[in-house]
Write a protein that holds these residues in place. Structure first.
Motif, PDB file in Angstrom:
ATOM      1  N   ALA A  62      48.356  31.385  50.404  1.00 31.33           N
ATOM      2  CA  ALA A  62      49.624  30.795  50.342  1.00 31.33           C
ATOM      3  C   ALA A  62      49.581  29.598  51.340  1.00 31.33           C
ATOM      4  O   ALA A  62      50.133  28.397  50.932  1.00 31.33           O
ATOM      5  CB  ALA A  62      50.656  31.707  50.854  1.00 31.33           C
ATOM      6  N   ALA A  63      49.224  29.757  52.447  1.00 30.83           N
ATOM      7  CA  ALA A  63      49.012  28.640  53.302  1.00 30.83           C
ATOM      8  C   ALA A  63      48.141  27.446  52.870  1.00 30.83           C
ATOM      9  O   ALA A  63      48.709  26.209  52.965  1.00 30.83           O
ATOM     10  CB  ALA A  63      48.326  29.207  54.750  1.00 30.83           C
ATOM     11  N   GLY A  64      46.975  27.834  52.293  1.00 35.21           N
ATOM     12  CA  GLY A  64      46.326  26.640  51.573  1.00 35.21           C
ATOM     13  C   GLY A  64      47.024  25.904  50.521  1.00 35.21           C
ATOM     14  O   GLY A  64      46.880  24.604  50.344  1.00 35.21           O
ATOM     15  N   ALA A  65      47.600  26.533  49.714  1.00 35.98           N
ATOM     16  CA  ALA A  65      48.526  25.974  48.638  1.00 35.98           C
ATOM     17  C   ALA A  65      49.570  25.032  49.144  1.00 35.98           C
ATOM     18  O   ALA A  65      49.649  23.888  48.836  1.00 35.98           O
ATOM     19  CB  ALA A  65      49.057  26.933  47.829  1.00 35.98           C
ATOM     20  N   SER A  77      42.367  26.926  43.370  1.00 43.68           N
ATOM     21  CA  SER A  77      41.915  26.230  42.648  1.00 43.68           C
ATOM     22  C   SER A  77      43.298  25.781  41.751  1.00 43.68           C
ATOM     23  O   SER A  77      43.870  26.693  41.771  1.00 43.68           O
ATOM     24  CB  SER A  77      40.907  26.717  41.751  1.00 43.68           C
ATOM     25  N   ALA A  78      43.358  24.638  40.968  1.00 48.74           N
ATOM     26  CA  ALA A  78      44.263  24.439  40.077  1.00 48.74           C
ATOM     27  C   ALA A  78      44.491  25.531  38.926  1.00 48.74           C
ATOM     28  O   ALA A  78      45.843  25.680  38.592  1.00 48.74           O
ATOM     29  CB  ALA A  78      43.958  23.199  39.513  1.00 48.74           C
ATOM     30  N   GLY A  79      43.630  26.196  38.716  1.00 47.19           N
ATOM     31  CA  GLY A  79      43.590  27.269  37.704  1.00 47.19           C
ATOM     32  C   GLY A  79      44.456  28.159  38.120  1.00 47.19           C
ATOM     33  O   GLY A  79      45.083  29.071  37.699  1.00 47.19           O
ATOM     34  N   GLU A  80      43.918  28.757  39.464  1.00 44.22           N
ATOM     35  CA  GLU A  80      44.863  29.713  40.080  1.00 44.22           C
ATOM     36  C   GLU A  80      46.062  29.384  40.467  1.00 44.22           C
ATOM     37  O   GLU A  80      47.046  30.497  40.296  1.00 44.22           O
ATOM     38  CB  GLU A  80      44.048  30.161  41.600  1.00 44.22           C
ATOM     39  N   LEU A  81      46.239  28.088  41.020  1.00 45.11           N
ATOM     40  CA  LEU A  81      47.735  27.856  41.047  1.00 45.11           C
ATOM     41  C   LEU A  81      48.707  27.679  39.928  1.00 45.11           C
ATOM     42  O   LEU A  81      49.945  28.191  39.724  1.00 45.11           O
ATOM     43  CB  LEU A  81      47.551  26.348  41.537  1.00 45.11           C
ATOM     44  N   ALA A  82      47.961  27.231  38.673  1.00 41.94           N
ATOM     45  CA  ALA A  82      48.656  27.429  37.224  1.00 41.94           C
ATOM     46  C   ALA A  82      48.942  29.007  36.832  1.00 41.94           C
ATOM     47  O   ALA A  82      50.146  29.084  36.433  1.00 41.94           O
ATOM     48  CB  ALA A  82      47.888  26.788  36.257  1.00 41.94           C
ATOM     49  N   LYS A  83      48.151  29.601  37.314  1.00 41.60           N
ATOM     50  CA  LYS A  83      48.324  31.236  36.939  1.00 41.60           C
ATOM     51  C   LYS A  83      49.426  31.906  37.787  1.00 41.60           C
ATOM     52  O   LYS A  83      50.162  32.548  37.214  1.00 41.60           O
ATOM     53  CB  LYS A  83      47.316  32.090  37.124  1.00 41.60           C
ATOM     54  N   GLY A  84      49.565  31.510  38.987  1.00 39.50           N
ATOM     55  CA  GLY A  84      50.649  31.931  39.726  1.00 39.50           C
ATOM     56  C   GLY A  84      50.186  32.956  40.471  1.00 39.50           C
ATOM     57  O   GLY A  84      50.465  33.716  41.087  1.00 39.50           O
TER      58      GLY A  84
END
Length: 187
Positions: free
Chosen positions: A67-70, A180-187
């Motif tokens: 959460a902090a990194g995002a 990663s952007a993929g992790e971000l998109a998955k939520g």
């Protein structure tokens, strides 16, 4: 005289296909809902309360770190670079990424709060933050629209710093881990 063979029309074939699909779906669903707990023995669980606490802290640190990194990578950093200001190059894309990061952050903070409940010290430290975390729920959609970015960015940054502080006070230091952007998109 022999009867003529039945002629199958496309409609009757389609109906038969839909019926067969529906029957198979119901059969699979009924077998998947079996109440046998044969797989419960394969579920890993800690054998002592100390192990459960250790795993709770570890999970808390992992979720809070993501959460902090995002938050830093896709909300705070672009904000400080002026990417959210009207007329900035790539503003729309930066706001969309920030909105996704906000939703991801909210999701991971909720998970971290749940993990914190497994450790008494951590639960006491994080408990006062739950209202602040819940307040983040509607902010990602506002961030995507570009509404009130100053206060939204400050809200995310403040909650992240509070969670890091609570973790440190309970012996669970949180470090930023950029998903990663993929992790971000998955939520």
């Amino acid at each position: 005289m022999p009867r003529p063979a039945a002629v199958l029309s496309p409609v009757s074939v389609r109906r038969a296909g839909v019926s067969l699909t529906l029957c198979c779906t119901l059969l699979v669903g009924a077998t998947a809902c079996n109440d046998d707990d044969k797989d419960s023995a394969a579920t890993p669980t800690g054998s002592s309360s100390a192990e459960k606490q250790k795993f709770a802290k570890t999970r808390f640190v992992a979720n809070a770190g993501l959460a902090a990194g995002a938050t830093y990578q896709w909300i705070v950093k672009p904000f400080r670079a002026g990417k959210f200001k009207g007329g900035a190059d790539g503003r729309r894309f930066a706001l969309i990424k920030a909105g996704l990061a906000g939703a991801f952050t909210y999701n991971r903070l909720k998970a971290a709060t749940k993990n914190a409940q497994g450790d008494p010290t951590l639960a006491k430290a994080v408990a006062p933050l739950t209202a602040g975390i819940d307040a983040l729920k509607d902010l990602p959609s506002k961030l995507r629209k570009g509404e009130g970015t100053d206060s939204i960015v400050n809200s995310f940054d403040g909650i992240i710093n509070d969670v890091k502080g609570a973790g440190s006070s309970a012996g669970a230091e949180v470090k930023d881990k950029v998903p990663s952007a993929g992790e971000l998109a998955k939520g």
